[in-house]
Design an enzyme around this catalytic site. Structure first.
Site, short mmCIF file in Angstrom:
data_model
loop_
_atom_site.label_atom_id
_atom_site.label_comp_id
_atom_site.label_asym_id
_atom_site.label_seq_id
_atom_site.Cartn_x
_atom_site.Cartn_y
_atom_site.Cartn_z
N GLY A 168 2.10 52.82 68.58
CA GLY A 168 1.06 52.07 69.28
C GLY A 168 0.69 50.72 68.70
N MET A 205 13.23 46.97 62.88
CA MET A 205 11.83 47.36 63.07
C MET A 205 11.05 46.15 63.60
SD MET A 205 11.52 50.53 62.35
CE MET A 205 9.75 50.59 62.62
N ASP A 236 12.72 49.13 67.38
CA ASP A 236 11.69 50.17 67.30
C ASP A 236 10.35 49.53 66.94
OD1 ASP A 236 10.22 52.47 66.84
OD2 ASP A 236 11.37 53.12 65.08
N GLY A 237 9.37 49.73 67.83
CA GLY A 237 8.01 49.29 67.55
C GLY A 237 7.47 48.34 68.59
N GLY A 238 6.45 48.80 69.32
CA GLY A 238 5.79 47.92 70.30
C GLY A 238 6.66 47.58 71.50
N GLY A 251 5.19 53.24 60.22
CA GLY A 251 4.07 54.09 59.83
C GLY A 251 3.29 54.67 60.99
N ASP A 275 10.57 60.53 64.16
CA ASP A 275 10.05 59.75 63.04
C ASP A 275 9.59 60.66 61.91
OD1 ASP A 275 10.18 56.96 63.92
OD2 ASP A 275 8.86 57.64 65.54
N MET A 283 11.50 57.59 57.20
CA MET A 283 10.61 56.63 56.52
C MET A 283 10.06 57.33 55.29
SD MET A 283 8.87 55.16 59.95
CE MET A 283 9.49 56.53 60.90
N SER A 303 10.18 58.07 71.39
CA SER A 303 9.75 58.48 70.06
C SER A 303 8.75 59.62 70.17
CB SER A 303 9.10 57.31 69.33
OG SER A 303 8.37 57.80 68.23
N HIS A 352 14.80 59.02 62.12
CA HIS A 352 14.42 57.81 61.38
C HIS A 352 13.62 58.23 60.15
CE1 HIS A 352 11.80 53.86 61.68
NE2 HIS A 352 12.47 53.93 60.55
N HIS A 378 14.12 60.18 69.64
CA HIS A 378 13.86 59.52 68.34
C HIS A 378 12.81 60.33 67.58
CE1 HIS A 378 13.72 55.97 65.69
NE2 HIS A 378 12.42 56.15 65.63
N MET A 406 8.01 60.80 58.26
CA MET A 406 7.20 60.00 57.33
C MET A 406 6.66 60.90 56.23
SD MET A 406 5.06 57.71 60.02
CE MET A 406 5.80 57.07 61.53
C1 DX5 Z 1 6.85 53.48 63.74
C2 DX5 Z 1 7.90 54.39 64.31
C3 DX5 Z 1 8.15 54.19 65.75
C4 DX5 Z 1 6.96 54.44 66.65
C5 DX5 Z 1 7.11 53.59 67.88
O1 DX5 Z 1 6.83 53.63 62.38
O2 DX5 Z 1 9.13 54.18 63.63
O3 DX5 Z 1 9.28 54.94 66.17
O4 DX5 Z 1 6.84 55.78 67.02
O5 DX5 Z 1 5.98 53.73 68.66
P1 DX5 Z 1 5.57 52.65 69.77
O6 DX5 Z 1 6.72 52.55 70.73
O7 DX5 Z 1 4.34 53.22 70.38
O8 DX5 Z 1 5.34 51.35 69.04
ZN ZN Z 2 10.98 55.13 64.44
#
Ligand code: DX5
Ligand code: ZN
Length: 227
Positions: A152, A144, A182-184, A149, A38, A71, A11, A69, A36, A40
């Site tokens: 990290g 997700m 996606d996420g963590g 948003g 993001d 958002m 990402s 992606h 990827h 927003m």
């Molecule tokens: C969050 C994003 C993710 C984010 C993931 O809203 O959609 O793609 O960048 O970041 P990590 O892998 O650090 O959780």
């Molecule tokens: Zn994402």
């Protein structure tokens, strides 16, 4: 679809924004499969990131698929912009396309008509059944595992069961689509997502301060698929 290794989609949110092109080339060399991106808008999520102009500038930098992606509110208004900018996958949130008076199926069909692979995703608080009516229209289902948003954040373990639910529903309707999380995501949490096909990872790839070089980070994520 069962891949022996995960498809890894770093990402860009965690990359160095002053040299995004270079960062893409570096993760490509390090074994990334997709990139990827993001997007927003400061409304659908509190954070504000990049628009179609940036995607268009990044397009010539790599041959890897750009996994965009969205958002954002009213994604249907921007689908054509991101398609023209060179997105390969365009993923929209179910919450943003199913508001009263909206045509969710129309939005997903429009993505495909523009030659882009449609994806659907949902916030952690949205029940997985909400996306079931649209699964046959998509090539990618994004689960997700953090509140969208920010990069990290910590992995939300209780979302993992949605991967199984989507896998089962895809089998029931006889439709093929990739499942992405996606996420963590890190080498430990990735092990809990073995039923998925694609891992998005921001911090686990780009955070050099706490981890290895990009190729080690990507390899460690890929290996998490193997028992
Ligand atoms: C969050 C994003 C993710 C984010 C993931 O809203 O959609 O793609 O960048 O970041 P990590 O892998 O650090 O959780
Ligand atoms: Zn994402």
């Amino acid at each position: 679809m069962n891949h022996s290794n995960f498809i890894i989609a770093p990402s860009l949110l965690s990359a160095d924004f002053s040299r995004l092109g270079e960062e893409i080339k570096n993760v490509e060399k390090a074994g990334a499969d997709w990139i990827h991106v993001d997007v927003m808008d400061g409304h659908f999520v509190p954070n504000l990131t990049i628009g179609a102009t940036v995607v268009r500038s990044l397009r010539p930098v790599t041959q890897l698929p750009l996994d965009v992606h969205l958002m954002i509110e009213n994604p249907e208004r921007y689908i054509a912009d991101y398609a023209k900018a060179g997105a390969d996958y365009l993923t929209v949130h179910i919450e943003a396309i199913t508001a009263p008076g909206k045509d969710a199926a129309g939005a997903l069909n429009k993505i495909r008509e523009l030659g882009v692979k449609p994806g659907i995703t949902l916030r952690p608080g949205t029940s997985v059944e909400k996306i079931f009516p649209y699964l046959k229209l998509v090539d990618l289902v994004l689960i997700m595992t953090v509140e969208p948003g920010f990069g990290g954040q910590s992995f939300m373990q209780e979302q993992v069961k949605k991967i199984t639910a989507v896998r089962n529903e895809l089998a029931r309707i006889g439709h093929q689509a990739l499942i992405e999380v996606d996420g963590g995501i890190n080498p430990e949490t990735a092990k809990e997502c073995r039923e998925a096909d694609v891992l998005v990872a921001g911090n686990a790839v780009f955070n050099k301060a706490t981890q290895g070089d990009y190729s080690t980070n990507i390899l460690n994520l890929k290996k998490a698929k193997l028992k």
